[in-house]
Write a protein that holds these residues in place. Sequence first.
Motif, short mmCIF file in Angstrom:
data_model
loop_
_atom_site.label_atom_id
_atom_site.label_comp_id
_atom_site.label_asym_id
_atom_site.label_seq_id
_atom_site.Cartn_x
_atom_site.Cartn_y
_atom_site.Cartn_z
N THR A 1 0.06 -11.18 3.83
CA THR A 1 0.56 -9.90 3.34
C THR A 1 1.02 -9.97 1.90
OG1 THR A 1 2.75 -10.38 4.18
CG2 THR A 1 1.32 -9.15 5.63
N LEU B 1 -1.26 1.46 -0.61
CA LEU B 1 -1.67 1.72 0.77
C LEU B 1 -0.48 2.20 1.59
CD1 LEU B 1 -4.39 1.14 2.19
CD2 LEU B 1 -3.23 -0.77 3.25
N ILE C 1 -0.69 8.82 8.30
CA ILE C 1 -0.96 8.37 9.66
C ILE C 1 0.33 8.16 10.44
CG2 ILE C 1 -1.24 6.03 8.75
CD1 ILE C 1 -3.16 7.31 11.71
N ILE D 1 1.26 -7.50 9.93
CA ILE D 1 -0.17 -7.47 9.59
C ILE D 1 -0.75 -6.06 9.73
CG2 ILE D 1 -1.31 -7.95 11.81
CD1 ILE D 1 -1.81 -10.32 8.99
N ILE D 2 0.00 -5.13 10.35
CA ILE D 2 -0.55 -3.79 10.60
C ILE D 2 -1.15 -3.14 9.34
CG2 ILE D 2 0.12 -1.39 11.09
CD1 ILE D 2 1.76 -2.38 13.40
N PRO D 3 -0.41 -3.11 8.20
CA PRO D 3 -1.00 -2.45 7.03
C PRO D 3 -2.30 -3.10 6.58
CG PRO D 3 1.33 -2.81 6.71
CD PRO D 3 0.95 -3.55 7.94
N ILE D 4 -2.37 -4.44 6.72
CA ILE D 4 -3.59 -5.14 6.29
C ILE D 4 -4.74 -4.76 7.21
CG2 ILE D 4 -4.58 -7.39 5.73
CD1 ILE D 4 -2.14 -6.68 4.07
N TRP E 1 -4.98 -2.03 8.85
CA TRP E 1 -5.32 -0.64 8.51
C TRP E 1 -6.21 -0.59 7.28
CZ3 TRP E 1 -3.14 3.52 5.18
CH2 TRP E 1 -3.53 4.79 5.61
N LEU E 2 -5.88 -1.44 6.28
CA LEU E 2 -6.69 -1.50 5.05
C LEU E 2 -8.14 -1.86 5.38
CD1 LEU E 2 -6.79 -1.73 1.84
CD2 LEU E 2 -6.41 -4.16 2.19
N PHE F 1 -5.31 5.94 14.01
CA PHE F 1 -5.15 4.69 13.27
C PHE F 1 -6.50 4.11 12.89
CE2 PHE F 1 -4.57 0.12 12.86
CZ PHE F 1 -3.47 0.06 12.04
#
Lengths: 487, 280
Positions: free
Chosen positions: A281, A292, A302, B23-26, B28-29, B45
């Motif tokens: 991250t 983002l 979202i 890790i969720i945002p990654i 999502w990316l 999502f």
Amino acid sequence: MNGILDGFSKIGSSVVGFFAAIGGFFGRFGQAMARGDIFVKLSLIWWGAGYIRRKQYIKALLMTLLEIAVVVFTLNFAMRYVPKFGTLGTVQAEQTFNIATMQTEWNDYDHSFMILLFSLFSFVVWAVAAFTCLQNVISCYQLQLDAEAGRHINNFVDDIRDYLDKKFHITLLSLPVLGIVVFTLIPILLLILVAFTNYDQQHMPPSALFTWVGFANFSTLFGGGITSTFGYAFVRILGWTLCWSFFATLSTYIGGILVSMLLNSKLTRATGLWRTMLVITIAVPQFVSLLLMRNFFANNGILNTICANIGLTQLLRNLGLITTSYIPFLTANGWAHATIILINIWVGIPYQMLIATGVLMNLPNDQVEAARIDGASPFQIFRNITMPYMLQVTGPALVTDFVKNFNNFNVIYLLTQNVFVTTNQLMANSQAREVDLLVTWLFTLTQDYYNYKMASAIGIMVFIVCAVFTMIGFNFMISGDKEGTYQ
Amino acid sequence: MSKKTTKVILHNAFIALLCIIWIIPIVWLVCTSFSAAPGMNTSTFFPNGWSAVHYKLLLTPDSVNQFPTWFMNTLKIACFTCIISTMLVVMVAYAMSVPKFKGRKAMMNFAVLLNLFPGMLSMIAVYFTLKTFGLTNSHIGLIFVYSASAGLGYLVAKGFFDTVPRSLCEAARIDGCNEAMIFWKIVMPTSKPIIVYTVISSFLVPWMDFVYAKIILNAGIAENYTVAVGLYRMLDKSLINTYFTQFCAGGVLVSIPISILFMIMQKFYVEGVTNGSVKG
């Protein structure tokens, strides 16, 4: 409190040391002038004189050329700008129609910024030249002493050899120092000077002149002026900046230690996998991950959809916490502050985890074992052994982190630019927003409103605050200075 | 199941939960970058339709998107920055560590003081200075901005040089080496971890930086942009609905090499800082 006093006394002693060094320098110069022969005295005016006497002809030639260069610089360049430094120019730019050439021409106008910049540059060059001149006399006197005592006098090849041996640090440092002077020191001095001028959108060179105004910008910043709201905005933004630095530093620091202890625990399986997941991250560039996040937390983003689906939005509406049909994560006062600190925890914990892991590896294990045998609970061990050890080792880093967060441009700018709009008219009047840090405010003032005078004044305030906090940490830094421990 | 096993499972489940949140945002990316729709998906999502078409679009330049050019620009700037910065950092770090000359402590304190000024403040003045010499909106100017003051970031490397045993240097001096030879032949070869660390970290600066590039490249000429400025532009209010997926794709493409380099750098950092250099 002790820390602050210690910090001050250390700063004090280094200031005293600095002046003592200057005193020593002039003392040696005085001695050289008093006891030196005629050539040493002459070398104050003609830099090569002392070397001619000792048959160091190449060095004499080089010093003479350097002196000529300084004189040429002064006459051809510095003299065009420095005399106007007091007023920063008096001739307004004007366009006139020249009958002879049948063209519109600019008059020979003054450019205030050029005058300021090049005068400052000349001052720096002159300061270096003056130092060189005095040092030169001292060196010539040293040569005279060496010659009188019958010691070996260096020839040119010896001198060159010295720069690879005894004076190697000078060879190494000259280029980096030049870079720092041109790209950091001179710009900082320049902006300090700008804080005492009225350089803003109404006074933009080349079409207009700006001039010295003394402390007027600072009095505006502290609430002076009739219509100005800068004082109002400054207090609020300073408050939020301090609050943000405190929470951002503390939350990630403690979080980082806790996460790294979790990962280092004997119960953990697949430590490498978890660590990689966390580190990924921060390996993603911030402009990607933060931009983002800003869309993830957007009003129509979202996360809001998910919150609406699980009924959280409705619940908050019923509680009266929000009045909109969405949760204003990054767009409402208060909500935005909390979200930013939360997102920063996401950004910061992996960093701190990496640092804490390195430090915890060296944690004195025998102490922990002994405590465990004595029946200490994990919390007691954390409070009485791990934390004091961590604080001792990473104390200085904590101070640096605080200063870094104080100037944390990326997180605030990337998350809130064009997203958060202030509704407070007084803030808006001074181009500030409630979520701005001093640095982002400074950035907006220069980039969008060309208000360089206020930006510079704010920059100086930032420096003062950071300096005070570092002074407190200075104490830790010096006592934590382990240079030479491992040699 | 024994009590111990339950404890291990709970412990690891907690860590797994934590890592998943992180890790969720990654995720999502990556998922969004494979979406079939060009704009942001706000209802679910995971994207409604999967496709790699936006990677293809990203690599074919149009009026807004010049990703291949931006990538090459950033690579070029990063290479030069890396060479210059590494040189300057190593020079300063060595000079501040090994030769104990007069005024060394004073210089170090002065460096601390300079670091306290917000970089943004000096940037504004640097911008004007560069403008005077016609170096704004050029890559040379940006390389100067990234690397010229690199010497101030010498502390990590100095910490490493401090651990090089002085007995080694003394021995070399007795054998007739001068300082320059000690620097090249004794200290440099034993300092591989910290040099690799410095090389990678200075290489990463132009890839990670956003604000300096935005200040210097302010004329809006798309083919001059670095990756950061270019991708930021894609999220303009008027462009976001057409380019959001391409932004994600660009983010993924940039992040892959950077993440790898970052991981390598971490390894060398740990090697350089915790293990020290030579066991004396």
